[in-house]
Design a protein around this motif. Structure first.
Motif, mmCIF file in Angstrom:
data_model
loop_
_atom_site.group_PDB
_atom_site.id
_atom_site.type_symbol
_atom_site.label_atom_id
_atom_site.label_comp_id
_atom_site.label_asym_id
_atom_site.label_seq_id
_atom_site.Cartn_x
_atom_site.Cartn_y
_atom_site.Cartn_z
ATOM 1 N N GLY A 69 45.670 41.719 36.089
ATOM 2 C CA GLY A 69 45.142 42.696 37.028
ATOM 3 C C GLY A 69 43.675 42.980 36.778
ATOM 4 O O GLY A 69 42.943 42.174 36.197
ATOM 5 N N TRP A 70 43.242 44.177 37.203
ATOM 6 C CA TRP A 70 41.836 44.586 37.161
ATOM 7 C C TRP A 70 41.620 45.718 36.172
ATOM 8 O O TRP A 70 42.412 46.656 36.102
ATOM 9 N N TRP A 71 40.514 45.611 35.405
ATOM 10 C CA TRP A 71 40.086 46.668 34.488
ATOM 11 C C TRP A 71 38.617 47.001 34.751
ATOM 12 O O TRP A 71 37.834 46.109 35.099
ATOM 13 N N PRO A 72 38.218 48.264 34.541
ATOM 14 C CA PRO A 72 36.812 48.627 34.743
ATOM 15 C C PRO A 72 35.990 48.454 33.466
ATOM 16 O O PRO A 72 36.492 48.603 32.355
ATOM 17 N N CYS A 73 34.722 48.143 33.646
ATOM 18 C CA CYS A 73 33.774 48.098 32.538
ATOM 19 C C CYS A 73 32.793 49.258 32.693
ATOM 20 O O CYS A 73 32.263 49.487 33.781
ATOM 21 N N MET A 74 32.562 49.971 31.590
ATOM 22 C CA MET A 74 31.711 51.153 31.632
ATOM 23 C C MET A 74 30.293 50.799 31.215
ATOM 24 O O MET A 74 30.075 50.046 30.274
#
Length: 302
Positions: A189-194
């Motif tokens: 799936g999708w993960w966010p990068c900060m």
């Protein structure tokens, strides 16, 4: 070594207990970087377009090798296409949930030192620069035992998935569901990068979204289901095809014809046409002025 002394009145001690330290087992983490979305556009081209040359870097703590994808050049909308596999070997003790590292502290050390660290995957998004240092855009760290469940789509992916994300005015968002990769064995799936930079209000900002496939492979499966790094052989389990990147994705220095077509012609075609017309007109006038006196004299003499 230590010695236990028991009172004689208690009789002979019980059978000895094996207190040998647990031995780590070999594991393999396979991380496939599929795509990125909404990556920060960090550069401005000579034509004024905002763009980024995106690549993704990944590693496990304590390992010197940092693997990275190839570069998706000239991303104009923050989207990157990769189909690139990272393969990490590590020694792991399941009962203690610890990765065991054996390495020398210094090059002159005679013996390796054992270090124990939690199993965490580090992912970073970078902007590639050929003539200067690459620009860091954002990062993501996943504890493989307690990681946020991936979003099913890029639209549903946000910083709210991260446990340390804080809403404006110090409010905390609703807790996101956490999963263990060692229990599920595979997640996708999708993960966010900060981003490392804050906005004007001092809030954390999104640097991009990464679509990944993570899989834990046990020791007895590594040889049965081989997989190479990147798109190298053995390219299987699963087989990774070349990414379908847009025609505008290219390195300008090695593709002069595409540079002319997609950069110069696209943005300056009217100016180029005017220049060609003026150049032809000037050449015609020069040829006329050069040949007119001779032609006039020949006509008078005849």
């Amino acid at each position: 070594m230590w010695v236990d002394i028991f009172p004689k009145s208690l009789g002979p001690p019980g059978p000895p207990v094996d207190i040998t330290a647990r031995q780590p087992k070999k594991y393999q983490l396979r991380c496939i970087i599929r795509n990125t979305k909404d990556v920060v556009l960090d550069e401005t081209s000579i034509t004024g377009e905002e763009m980024s040359d995106i690549y993704v870097k990944g590693w496990l703590p304590g390992q010197e090798e940092k693997q990275k994808t190839d570069v998706h050049y000239r991303s104009l909308d923050g989207e990157g296409n990769f189909n690139w596999r990272f393969v990490f070997q590590f020694n792991y003790i399941p009962a203690e949930r610890i990765v065991v590292l054996d390495k020398k502290e210094h090059f002159w050390s005679a013996d390796a030192t054992e270090t124990r660290v939690p199993p965490k995957l580090n992912i970073q998004i970078w902007d590639n620069d050929k003539f200067s240092l690459d620009d860091f855009l954002g990062s993501l760290q996943l504890d493989l035992h307690h990681m946020p469940e991936p979003a099913k789509s890029s639209k549903a992916c946000s910083l709210k998935q991260l446990p340390d994300y804080v809403l404006p005015k110090g409010k905390k968002c609703a807790p996101w569901k956490m999963v263990s990769l060692f229990e599920q064995k595979r997640v996708y799936g999708w993960w966010p990068c900060m981003s490392s930079e804050l906005d004007r209000d001092g809030q954390q900002t999104l640097a991009g979204k990464v679509e990944m496939e993570l899989e834990i492979v046990y020791e007895d499966e590594i040889d049965q289901r081989p997989a190479g790094k990147g798109r190298e052989e053995p390219n299987m389990n699963p087989k990774l095809e070349e990414p379908k990147r847009p025609a505008t994705s290219f390195f300008w220095f090695s593709s002069p014809f595409k540079t002319l077509r997609f950069i110069l012609w696209k943005n300056y075609k009217y100016w180029i046409l005017i220049f060609i017309i003026l150049l032809l007109l000037i050449i015609f006038i020069i040829l006329f002025l050069y040949s007119f006196p001779g032609a006039a004299v020949r006509k008078l003499l005849s």
